[in-house]
Design a protein around this motif. Structure first.
Motif, PDB file in Angstrom:
ATOM      1  N   TYR A   3       0.838  -1.197   0.000  1.00  5.66           N
ATOM      2  CA  TYR A   3       0.000   0.000   0.000  1.00  5.66           C
ATOM      3  C   TYR A   3       0.867   1.239   0.000  1.00  5.66           C
ATOM      4  O   TYR A   3       1.975   1.238   0.508  1.00  5.66           O
ATOM      5  CB  TYR A   3      -0.890   0.009   1.245  1.00  5.66           C
ATOM      6  N   GLN A   7      -2.624   6.364  -1.616  1.00  7.13           N
ATOM      7  CA  GLN A   7      -3.992   5.826  -1.652  1.00  7.13           C
ATOM      8  C   GLN A   7      -4.831   6.413  -0.519  1.00  7.13           C
ATOM      9  O   GLN A   7      -5.982   6.788  -0.701  1.00  7.13           O
ATOM     10  CB  GLN A   7      -3.966   4.303  -1.532  1.00  7.13           C
ATOM     11  N   ILE A   8      -4.228   6.450   0.660  1.00  2.14           N
ATOM     12  CA  ILE A   8      -4.950   6.991   1.819  1.00  2.14           C
ATOM     13  C   ILE A   8      -5.224   8.477   1.616  1.00  2.14           C
ATOM     14  O   ILE A   8      -6.335   8.952   1.847  1.00  2.14           O
ATOM     15  CB  ILE A   8      -4.117   6.766   3.105  1.00  2.14           C
ATOM     16  N   GLN A  12      -8.772  10.655   1.512  1.00  7.02           N
ATOM     17  CA  GLN A  12      -9.057  11.819   2.357  1.00  7.02           C
ATOM     18  C   GLN A  12      -9.402  13.047   1.516  1.00  7.02           C
ATOM     19  O   GLN A  12     -10.329  13.785   1.826  1.00  7.02           O
ATOM     20  CB  GLN A  12      -7.832  12.141   3.226  1.00  7.02           C
ATOM     21  N   HIS A  15     -12.276  11.764  -1.819  1.00  5.63           N
ATOM     22  CA  HIS A  15     -13.558  11.239  -1.320  1.00  5.63           C
ATOM     23  C   HIS A  15     -14.137  12.136  -0.223  1.00  5.63           C
ATOM     24  O   HIS A  15     -15.235  12.664  -0.347  1.00  5.63           O
ATOM     25  CB  HIS A  15     -13.335   9.820  -0.794  1.00  5.63           C
ATOM     26  N   ASN A  16     -13.352  12.297   0.841  1.00  6.30           N
ATOM     27  CA  ASN A  16     -13.904  13.026   1.981  1.00  6.30           C
ATOM     28  C   ASN A  16     -14.007  14.531   1.753  1.00  6.30           C
ATOM     29  O   ASN A  16     -15.028  15.135   2.057  1.00  6.30           O
ATOM     30  CB  ASN A  16     -13.043  12.774   3.223  1.00  6.30           C
ATOM     31  N   ASN A  20     -17.374  14.779  -0.657  1.00  2.74           N
ATOM     32  CA  ASN A  20     -18.355  14.923   0.423  1.00  2.74           C
ATOM     33  C   ASN A  20     -18.383  16.318   1.030  1.00  2.74           C
ATOM     34  O   ASN A  20     -19.379  16.722   1.623  1.00  2.74           O
ATOM     35  CB  ASN A  20     -18.064  13.910   1.530  1.00  2.74           C
ATOM     36  N   GLN A 170      -6.530   2.229  -8.497  1.00  7.51           N
ATOM     37  CA  GLN A 170      -6.878   2.098  -7.081  1.00  7.51           C
ATOM     38  C   GLN A 170      -5.728   1.515  -6.268  1.00  7.51           C
ATOM     39  O   GLN A 170      -5.665   1.702  -5.057  1.00  7.51           O
ATOM     40  CB  GLN A 170      -8.081   1.159  -6.920  1.00  7.51           C
TER      41      GLN A 170
ATOM     42  N   LEU B  14     -19.029   9.640   7.338  1.00  7.87           N
ATOM     43  CA  LEU B  14     -18.790  11.072   7.436  1.00  7.87           C
ATOM     44  C   LEU B  14     -20.041  11.832   7.894  1.00  7.87           C
ATOM     45  O   LEU B  14     -20.004  12.615   8.832  1.00  7.87           O
ATOM     46  CB  LEU B  14     -18.321  11.596   6.077  1.00  7.87           C
ATOM     47  N   ASP B 106     -23.660   4.126   2.287  1.00  6.04           N
ATOM     48  CA  ASP B 106     -22.364   4.511   1.725  1.00  6.04           C
ATOM     49  C   ASP B 106     -21.566   3.235   1.433  1.00  6.04           C
ATOM     50  O   ASP B 106     -21.855   2.164   1.986  1.00  6.04           O
ATOM     51  CB  ASP B 106     -21.630   5.379   2.754  1.00  6.04           C
ATOM     52  N   CYS B 108     -17.793   3.312   1.134  1.00  9.71           N
ATOM     53  CA  CYS B 108     -16.450   3.384   1.713  1.00  9.71           C
ATOM     54  C   CYS B 108     -16.493   4.018   3.102  1.00  9.71           C
ATOM     55  O   CYS B 108     -17.002   5.128   3.261  1.00  9.71           O
ATOM     56  CB  CYS B 108     -15.595   4.220   0.758  1.00  9.71           C
ATOM     57  N   TYR B 110     -14.097   5.033   6.328  1.00  6.92           N
ATOM     58  CA  TYR B 110     -12.694   5.212   6.718  1.00  6.92           C
ATOM     59  C   TYR B 110     -12.488   4.839   8.181  1.00  6.92           C
ATOM     60  O   TYR B 110     -13.282   5.214   9.048  1.00  6.92           O
ATOM     61  CB  TYR B 110     -12.238   6.643   6.450  1.00  6.92           C
ATOM     62  N   MET B 125     -12.789  12.581  11.973  1.00  7.54           N
ATOM     63  CA  MET B 125     -12.551  11.552  10.951  1.00  7.54           C
ATOM     64  C   MET B 125     -11.152  10.941  11.110  1.00  7.54           C
ATOM     65  O   MET B 125     -10.188  11.663  11.338  1.00  7.54           O
ATOM     66  CB  MET B 125     -12.688  12.141   9.542  1.00  7.54           C
ATOM     67  N   PRO B 126     -11.055   9.626  10.972  1.00  8.78           N
ATOM     68  CA  PRO B 126      -9.751   8.990  11.098  1.00  8.78           C
ATOM     69  C   PRO B 126      -8.911   9.203   9.837  1.00  8.78           C
ATOM     70  O   PRO B 126      -9.427   9.635   8.804  1.00  8.78           O
ATOM     71  CB  PRO B 126     -10.106   7.515  11.267  1.00  8.78           C
ATOM     72  N   GLU B 127      -7.633   8.824   9.944  1.00  2.99           N
ATOM     73  CA  GLU B 127      -6.760   9.048   8.781  1.00  2.99           C
ATOM     74  C   GLU B 127      -7.012   8.040   7.662  1.00  2.99           C
ATOM     75  O   GLU B 127      -6.649   8.258   6.528  1.00  2.99           O
ATOM     76  CB  GLU B 127      -5.294   9.010   9.206  1.00  2.99           C
ATOM     77  N   GLY B 128      -7.650   6.911   7.971  1.00  7.21           N
ATOM     78  CA  GLY B 128      -7.980   5.928   6.941  1.00  7.21           C
ATOM     79  C   GLY B 128      -6.925   4.858   6.790  1.00  7.21           C
ATOM     80  O   GLY B 128      -5.765   5.069   7.131  1.00  7.21           O
ATOM     81  N   ARG B 129      -7.364   3.698   6.288  1.00 10.22           N
ATOM     82  CA  ARG B 129      -6.441   2.601   5.992  1.00 10.22           C
ATOM     83  C   ARG B 129      -6.604   2.256   4.506  1.00 10.22           C
ATOM     84  O   ARG B 129      -7.697   2.454   3.940  1.00 10.22           O
ATOM     85  CB  ARG B 129      -6.788   1.376   6.847  1.00 10.22           C
ATOM     86  N   PRO B 130      -5.545   1.723   3.906  1.00 13.51           N
ATOM     87  CA  PRO B 130      -5.603   1.507   2.447  1.00 13.51           C
ATOM     88  C   PRO B 130      -6.784   0.648   1.996  1.00 13.51           C
ATOM     89  O   PRO B 130      -7.410   0.945   0.984  1.00 13.51           O
ATOM     90  CB  PRO B 130      -4.277   0.820   2.144  1.00 13.51           C
ATOM     91  N   ASP B 131      -7.115  -0.379   2.738  1.00 10.83           N
ATOM     92  CA  ASP B 131      -8.212  -1.256   2.302  1.00 10.83           C
ATOM     93  C   ASP B 131      -9.577  -0.571   2.312  1.00 10.83           C
ATOM     94  O   ASP B 131     -10.508  -1.013   1.638  1.00 10.83           O
ATOM     95  CB  ASP B 131      -8.284  -2.500   3.205  1.00 10.83           C
ATOM     96  N   ASP B 133     -10.505   2.012   1.031  1.00 10.92           N
ATOM     97  CA  ASP B 133     -10.805   2.619  -0.253  1.00 10.92           C
ATOM     98  C   ASP B 133     -10.791   1.606  -1.400  1.00 10.92           C
ATOM     99  O   ASP B 133     -10.935   1.970  -2.553  1.00 10.92           O
ATOM    100  CB  ASP B 133      -9.751   3.708  -0.511  1.00 10.92           C
ATOM    101  N   ASN B 134     -10.584   0.354  -1.058  1.00 11.98           N
ATOM    102  CA  ASN B 134     -10.483  -0.671  -2.094  1.00 11.98           C
ATOM    103  C   ASN B 134     -11.861  -1.310  -2.331  1.00 11.98           C
ATOM    104  O   ASN B 134     -12.452  -1.860  -1.409  1.00 11.98           O
ATOM    105  CB  ASN B 134      -9.484  -1.735  -1.623  1.00 11.98           C
TER     106      ASN B 134
END
Lengths: 175, 602
Positions: A3, A7-8, A12, A15-16, A20, A170, B14, B106, B108, B110, B125-131, B133-134
């Motif tokens: 990864y 991607q992250i 953010q 998407h966010n 949004n 992706q 969100l 929704d 996705c 995060y 909101m969290p920083e997110g993990r790669p999966d 968004d997959n």
């Protein structure tokens, strides 16, 4: 699977924040203008929603710049198991892998579309900001005419930009 | 009665997140964009904007823990609490279905840690993990699958800003999502309204068809779908379920936002079979004996709109042939006319018969006609016993209608009556319920609180509430067994409170209490009369003796016969009109003995 932070960050930002945050906010602004949402602070609401673009646009531009480096399959050679390849092999294999990826995924076109879209958003933003400045404190009826046109153009430009960023791969894929 | 807005559940990380010290601006904007009224109730800061004409209420849910996250928290997806939340609104409301008209989901979500940077960009909101968004790992698709397995009737639409590629489309279609709205699509609000109309479980906004049980909402949804085109529709359902109202609903749903279309109703069951053809097709002057003037038929009258034909099973073969021809050619010729005219009519037909069986057994209905009549589908309107959760609402409605007809007086319905109504099977469906409620209101014009004793069922499946459990009860006449007035009285006593000393409320119920009191005393008289009957060989069931009976009640052995008659008149006089059996006879004996003494109605 490998990864990338890219991607992250895309999640953010695109998407966010862009989809949004900015786009929903712009559609909300259109609802205020067409009267389906009522507020006593029209100008303040419209300004807040339009100016949101400025908050993270630089990060978004940076994201597009970073894409090629961070999402190319050549990064696979930095982690196991490919990092075990000899330096000699990496020297000729890594550039080939990168070139193949660029060609097969049509990366340069996608990136260039996204960058162009970004520029168009900037132009549309300048126009809508100008119209916004001309709006009276409590606008009504005809005051909105030119503002609505520029707001719609700006919204559409943001939508296109968002789609172009979503169209980028992706994940880090082998070629 | 006007129903509330449809209620939408929005499952989104969100928009669903809770914020402690600021407004969830993204949520407020989404509500403004889609025309939603946020009723989640978790906001401490309210938006300065107001949606002018909301299309629906919205409840937001994050589907993650914690619901309200701050810097340092780790946000994780929570499938179980999400399913529980959906379940609460699906089965825990005041009905067995449609608390959620629609779910917007929704894709996705995060997860990960809420860092200073991620919180600064979007609070909580969290920083997110790669999966996250997959597309292969979208949490939204996991939620969708569970909802599909557990709530197959729950309509779910994907609301996402993610791209609708083939993989995502395939996944959400497999798991039963009914549509996709791109959150960034400015046409999204229009799509949401269309989805609500086509897939939403929505009560009848006009209040004509009352109820929000799942069975009814599914039928209403089928009706709205049928209204989207001009194909003929067949409504099936038992007698008294409201088939004509549903036809009206289809007609008005088809007219929404457009010029209203005519709806012409023909009850095939009430028409003379010989005149049915003339009624449908019309006739010219002199077409037959008695046709002294030209008359347009119902089909022509319904031109541009809908014709509702009830009880189609009764149509004669001639009329069936004529109708089939109209359906095939869209031309109608009045009886006796030389020419035909074009008509644009949608036929909404109804039957309580097993019409398919009638066709299959050669029972006098044409198969090709049936096919034509149901080309737009068959809607099954459920019997009342399959939508019992609607009974309280319906009963309340009919009480209000009966009150309007009778004069201004507001009645309440006791919880025991509601239970009694829900325990009954209603073979005559809503029509029978209506009659039952009207009967109760009309027979008790001064009663402000309907209790079980006021309810009479038409069928023999009546639920009897025994008053006495002593052996005496076995000797009681059937007519005496059915009065649960003692229970009513006790119930009234338990509902009266003096805590707030609201005398106005209390005095309004005095007449009702007195009535129950009178019946309680009458029961004592009845028991005493039974206990003191003189039984002989000639009359083994016993002869009523009011003097010993009153002695027994009062414990006064010195009381005279005439005084005893006065006591009986006083005790039974207030309910003189309702007396039956032994009590009626007892009262009449007393009146014969003391015709001139006052009844003294308290």
């Amino acid at each position: 699977m490998v990864y990338s932070k890219w991607q992250i960050d895309r999640g953010q930002l695109n998407h966010n924040w862009l989809q949004n945050g900015v786009l929903v906010g712009l559609n909300h602004a259109l609802s205020i203008v067409n009267g389906s949402v009522r507020t006593s602070k029209v100008r303040k609401s419209l300004t807040n929603n339009v100016l949101r673009w400025q908050e993270r646009k630089m990060e978004l531009r940076e994201l597009l710049v970073r894409f090629e480096n961070e999402m190319s399959p050549r990064v696979l050679f930095e982690t196991l198991p490919l990092c075990r390849c000899s330096e000699e092999t990496k020297k000729w294999l890594v550039p080939i892998i990168h070139e193949l990826w660029l060609k097969r995924e049509n990366i340069m076109t996608k990136i260039s579309v996204a960058r162009e879209s970004y520029q168009k958003v900037e132009v549309a933003f300048a126009q809508v900001s100008q119209s916004l400045n001309k709006l009276p404190e409590t606008p009504a009826g005809e005051d909105y005419v030119s503002f609505v046109i520029t707001l719609r153009l700006f919204t559409a430009a943001c939508e296109t930009l968002s789609q172009s960023i979503s169209a980028l791969p992706q994940e880090i894929r082998c070629v | 009665m006007s129903n509330t807005l449809p209620r939408i559940l929005i499952i989104d990380d969100l928009f669903g997140r809770q914020l402690k010290d600021r407004l969830n601006r993204e949520r407020a904007n989404l509500c403004g964009m889609y025309g939603l009224l946020d009723i989640t109730g978790d906001e401490t800061f309210l938006a300065e904007e107001e949606v002018v004409e909301p299309i629906a209420e919205a409840v937001f849910f994050r589907a993650q823990q914690p619901l309200c996250s701050m810097v340092g928290d780790v946000v994780e997806n929570d499938l179980e609490s999400t399913v529980n939340f959906v379940r609460q609104g699906w089965s825990g409301g005041n009905n067995n279905g449609g608390a959620w008209s629609l779910v917007l989901l929704d894709l996705c979500f995060y997860t990960g840690q809420v860092t200073t940077a991620s919180d600064k960009n979007l609070a909580g909101m969290p920083e997110g993990r790669p999966d996250d968004d997959n597309p292969r790992y979208y949490f939204g698709l996991r939620i969708l699958k569970r909802l599909h397995d557990e709530f197959p009737n729950l309509p779910v639409i994907i609301l996402s800003s993610k791209q609708r590629d083939d993989e995502v489309s395939h996944s959400f279609a497999t798991y039963g999502a009914l549509g996709f709205i791109s959150r960034t699509d400015s046409a999204g609000p229009k799509k949401l309204q269309d989805y609500l109309n086509r897939h939403g479980l929505i009560p009848d906004e006009s209040g004509q068809i009352i109820g929000n049980s799942l069975a009814l909402l599914l039928a209403l949804r089928s009706a709205r779908r049928a209204a989207l085109n001009r194909q003929n529709v067949l409504i099936r359902g038992e007698r008294g379920v409201g088939k004509e109202l549903l036809a009206g609903y289809i007609n008005s749903a088809a007219s929404t936002g457009k010029k209203s279309r005519p709806l012409v109703t023909v009850n095939s069951g009430t028409l003379n079979p010989n005149l049915f053809g003339s009624e449908l097709f019309g006739h010219v002057k002199g077409a037959y004996t008695g046709a002294d003037r030209e008359r347009p038929g119902k089909i022509s009258q319904a031109h541009g709109g809908d014709l509702f034909l009830d009880e189609i099973g009764n149509m004669s073969p001639d009329v069936q042939n004529g109708l089939l021809r109209v359906l095939e050619t869209r031309l109608v010729a009045p009886i006796g006319a030389d020419s035909e005219s074009e008509v644009d009519v949608r036929f909404i037909t109804a039957t309580n018969e097993d019409i398919e069986l009638k066709v299959a057994t050669g029972g006098g209905f044409r198969a090709d006609l049936l096919d034509r009549l149901r080309e737009g589908g068959t809607i099954v309107l459920p019997p009342l016993r399959e939508r019992k959760t609607d009974i309280p609402m319906l009963a309340e409605h009919f009480v209000r209608v009966a009150e309007r007809q009778q004069g201004a007086m507001f009645r309440t319905i006791s919880s025991n009556v509601v239970k009694q109504l829900m325990d009954y099977d209603w073979p005559g469906n809503i029509r029978e319920l209506r009659t039952c409620i009207f009967d109760a209101v009309n027979r008790h014009p001064d009663v402000e609180h309907l209790v079980p004793g006021h309810i009479r069922f038409a069928s023999s499946k009546e639920v009897l509430t025994p008053v006495l459990s002593t052996p005496v009860a076995a000797n009681l006449q059937p007519s005496l067994q059915r009065h649960p007035d003692l229970l009513s009285y006790l119930e009234l006593q338990s509902t009266v409170t003096f805590g707030d000393k609201n005398v106005a409320d209390w005095s309004g119920r005095l007449a009702e209490l007195q009535h129950a009191q009178s019946w309680l005393l009458a029961r004592y008289v009845q028991a005493a009369v039974i206990a003191t009957k003189r039984r002989t060989h000639e009359q083994p069931e016993g002869i009523i003796q009011i003097h010993p009976a009153v002695k027994l009640i009062t414990g006064d052995n010195t009381i005279t016969a005439s005084k005893a008659a006065d006591v009986i008149k006083r005790l039974l006089g207030p309910i003189e009109d309702e007396l039956k059996g032994d009590l009626r006879e007892t009262y009449e004996i007393a009146v014969r003995l003391r015709p001139k003494s006052p009844i003294n109605r308290c």
